[in-house]
Design a protein around this motif. Structure first.
Motif, PDB file in Angstrom:
ATOM      1  N   GLN A  22       0.837  -1.186   0.000  1.00 23.79           N
ATOM      2  CA  GLN A  22       0.000   0.000   0.000  1.00 23.79           C
ATOM      3  C   GLN A  22       0.880   1.246   0.000  1.00 23.79           C
ATOM      4  OE1 GLN A  22      -3.423   0.207   0.011  1.00 23.79           O
ATOM      5  NE2 GLN A  22      -3.517  -1.987  -0.284  1.00 23.79           N
ATOM      6  N   ALA A  23       0.479   2.225  -0.779  1.00 20.46           N
ATOM      7  CA  ALA A  23       1.214   3.481  -0.821  1.00 20.46           C
ATOM      8  C   ALA A  23       0.916   4.296   0.430  1.00 20.46           C
ATOM      9  CB  ALA A  23       0.799   4.270  -2.059  1.00 20.46           C
ATOM     10  N   GLN A  24       1.849   5.119   0.800  1.00 19.20           N
ATOM     11  CA  GLN A  24       1.630   6.005   1.937  1.00 19.20           C
ATOM     12  C   GLN A  24       1.029   7.302   1.423  1.00 19.20           C
ATOM     13  OE1 GLN A  24       4.519   6.350   5.077  1.00 19.20           O
ATOM     14  NE2 GLN A  24       4.314   8.559   5.061  1.00 19.20           N
ATOM     15  N   THR A  25       0.042   7.811   2.135  1.00 24.53           N
ATOM     16  CA  THR A  25      -0.578   9.081   1.810  1.00 24.53           C
ATOM     17  C   THR A  25      -0.211  10.077   2.892  1.00 24.53           C
ATOM     18  OG1 THR A  25      -2.445   7.924   0.788  1.00 24.53           O
ATOM     19  CG2 THR A  25      -2.777  10.238   1.341  1.00 24.53           C
ATOM     20  N   SER A  26       0.181  11.274   2.486  1.00 26.26           N
ATOM     21  CA  SER A  26       0.493  12.352   3.421  1.00 26.26           C
ATOM     22  C   SER A  26      -0.357  13.559   3.073  1.00 26.26           C
ATOM     23  CB  SER A  26       1.967  12.745   3.332  1.00 26.26           C
ATOM     24  OG  SER A  26       2.790  11.671   3.694  1.00 26.26           O
ATOM     25  N   MET A  44       0.450  23.970  20.195  1.00 33.06           N
ATOM     26  CA  MET A  44       0.841  22.747  19.499  1.00 33.06           C
ATOM     27  C   MET A  44       1.236  23.043  18.057  1.00 33.06           C
ATOM     28  SD  MET A  44       0.314  20.252  21.659  1.00 33.06           S
ATOM     29  CE  MET A  44      -0.344  20.293  23.321  1.00 33.06           C
ATOM     30  N   ARG A  45       2.062  22.164  17.512  1.00 36.31           N
ATOM     31  CA  ARG A  45       2.446  22.215  16.103  1.00 36.31           C
ATOM     32  C   ARG A  45       2.256  20.822  15.516  1.00 36.31           C
ATOM     33  NH1 ARG A  45       7.270  21.463  12.999  1.00 36.31           N
ATOM     34  NH2 ARG A  45       8.453  20.959  14.866  1.00 36.31           N
ATOM     35  N   VAL A  46       1.578  20.752  14.382  1.00 38.92           N
ATOM     36  CA  VAL A  46       1.383  19.480  13.687  1.00 38.92           C
ATOM     37  C   VAL A  46       2.538  19.303  12.712  1.00 38.92           C
ATOM     38  CG1 VAL A  46      -0.124  18.152  12.173  1.00 38.92           C
ATOM     39  CG2 VAL A  46      -1.113  19.647  13.931  1.00 38.92           C
ATOM     40  N   VAL A  47       3.307  18.233  12.908  1.00 40.79           N
ATOM     41  CA  VAL A  47       4.476  17.974  12.064  1.00 40.79           C
ATOM     42  C   VAL A  47       4.064  17.248  10.791  1.00 40.79           C
ATOM     43  CG1 VAL A  47       6.711  16.802  11.946  1.00 40.79           C
ATOM     44  CG2 VAL A  47       5.987  17.910  14.069  1.00 40.79           C
ATOM     45  N   GLU A  48       3.210  16.208  10.933  1.00 33.88           N
ATOM     46  CA  GLU A  48       2.759  15.480   9.751  1.00 33.88           C
ATOM     47  C   GLU A  48       1.501  14.689  10.048  1.00 33.88           C
ATOM     48  OE1 GLU A  48       5.858  12.817   8.459  1.00 33.88           O
ATOM     49  OE2 GLU A  48       5.496  11.421  10.083  1.00 33.88           O
ATOM     50  N   VAL A  49       0.775  14.407   8.970  1.00 38.63           N
ATOM     51  CA  VAL A  49      -0.391  13.531   9.014  1.00 38.63           C
ATOM     52  C   VAL A  49      -0.210  12.543   7.874  1.00 38.63           C
ATOM     53  CG1 VAL A  49      -2.899  13.367   8.837  1.00 38.63           C
ATOM     54  CG2 VAL A  49      -1.859  15.367   9.936  1.00 38.63           C
ATOM     55  N   THR A  50      -0.181  11.251   8.208  1.00 40.18           N
ATOM     56  CA  THR A  50       0.066  10.228   7.198  1.00 40.18           C
ATOM     57  C   THR A  50      -0.856   9.031   7.392  1.00 40.18           C
ATOM     58  OG1 THR A  50       1.774   9.147   8.524  1.00 40.18           O
ATOM     59  CG2 THR A  50       2.507  10.829   6.963  1.00 40.18           C
ATOM     60  N   HIS A  51      -0.953   8.240   6.341  1.00 39.49           N
ATOM     61  CA  HIS A  51      -1.670   6.959   6.397  1.00 39.49           C
ATOM     62  C   HIS A  51      -0.946   5.980   5.501  1.00 39.49           C
ATOM     63  CE1 HIS A  51      -4.624   3.928   5.082  1.00 39.49           C
ATOM     64  NE2 HIS A  51      -4.939   3.962   6.356  1.00 39.49           N
ATOM     65  N   SER A  52      -0.817   4.756   5.976  1.00 37.07           N
ATOM     66  CA  SER A  52      -0.202   3.707   5.191  1.00 37.07           C
ATOM     67  C   SER A  52      -0.954   2.418   5.448  1.00 37.07           C
ATOM     68  CB  SER A  52       1.269   3.550   5.590  1.00 37.07           C
ATOM     69  OG  SER A  52       1.875   2.551   4.808  1.00 37.07           O
ATOM     70  N   PHE A 108     -11.978   6.796   5.473  1.00 36.83           N
ATOM     71  CA  PHE A 108     -13.104   6.181   4.781  1.00 36.83           C
ATOM     72  C   PHE A 108     -12.572   5.215   3.734  1.00 36.83           C
ATOM     73  CE2 PHE A 108     -12.860  10.674   3.117  1.00 36.83           C
ATOM     74  CZ  PHE A 108     -12.151  10.405   1.970  1.00 36.83           C
ATOM     75  N   GLY A 109     -13.440   4.370   3.222  1.00 39.16           N
ATOM     76  CA  GLY A 109     -13.025   3.390   2.219  1.00 39.16           C
ATOM     77  C   GLY A 109     -12.779   4.037   0.872  1.00 39.16           C
ATOM     78  N   GLY A 110     -12.107   3.335   0.005  1.00 39.34           N
ATOM     79  CA  GLY A 110     -11.820   3.843  -1.330  1.00 39.34           C
ATOM     80  C   GLY A 110     -10.524   4.616  -1.386  1.00 39.34           C
ATOM     81  N   SER A 111     -10.330   5.275  -2.490  1.00 46.83           N
ATOM     82  CA  SER A 111      -9.087   6.012  -2.721  1.00 46.83           C
ATOM     83  C   SER A 111      -9.004   7.247  -1.824  1.00 46.83           C
ATOM     84  CB  SER A 111      -9.013   6.449  -4.183  1.00 46.83           C
ATOM     85  OG  SER A 111      -7.899   7.291  -4.377  1.00 46.83           O
ATOM     86  N   LEU A 112      -7.807   7.516  -1.318  1.00 43.71           N
ATOM     87  CA  LEU A 112      -7.565   8.720  -0.520  1.00 43.71           C
ATOM     88  C   LEU A 112      -6.983   9.837  -1.385  1.00 43.71           C
ATOM     89  CD1 LEU A 112      -6.065   7.133   2.725  1.00 43.71           C
ATOM     90  CD2 LEU A 112      -8.437   7.734   2.228  1.00 43.71           C
TER      91      LEU A 112
END
Length: 127
Positions: A22-26, A44-52, A108-112
């Protein structure tokens, strides 16, 4: 010889069942909006948001507490894209001056592809 053939078939079968990686999404830039991270008792500081991985894997939120004391942070997460929308809350304890990875929001399901993530810090309180 039969053992080697059986082992080869087993390896190929497992590789086929695993499927492609699976590809990682950022989410960055216009794909990520953040509000409340410098208000509601938060610094606060958000450094990154990812999904793999699959939809069974949650998104990963890397957040830095810029304050000197620990804080329990609560964030409302909203994901939109492909005619879908999903919202939920995540929370965690982050030490003063520390970085933490928060999880618990599943996509959610499907493509991000083309999806956006919005983070709204609801509050940061002393533990």
């Amino acid at each position: 010889m039969k053992t080697l053939i059986a082992a080869g078939i087993l390896v190929l079968s497992l590789a086929f069942l695993a499927g492609p990686a699976q590809a990682q999404t950022s989410w960055t830039g216009t794909g990520l909006s953040i509000s409340g991270n410098r208000s509601n008792g938060c610094d606060m500081r958000v450094v990154e948001v990812t999904h793999s991985g699959s939809t069974l894997s949650s998104l990963r939120f890397v957040v830095v507490n810029r304050a000197t004391s620990a804080a329990r942070v609560t964030i409302e997460v909203t994901m939109t894209g492909n005619n879908q929308r999903k919202s939920g809350n995540i929370s965690g304890l982050i030490g003063g001056g520390q970085m933490a990875t928060l999880a618990g929001f599943h996509p959610f399901g499907g493509s991000l592809a083309g999806s956006t993530v919005s983070l709204r810090f609801l509050g940061c309180t002393a533990p």
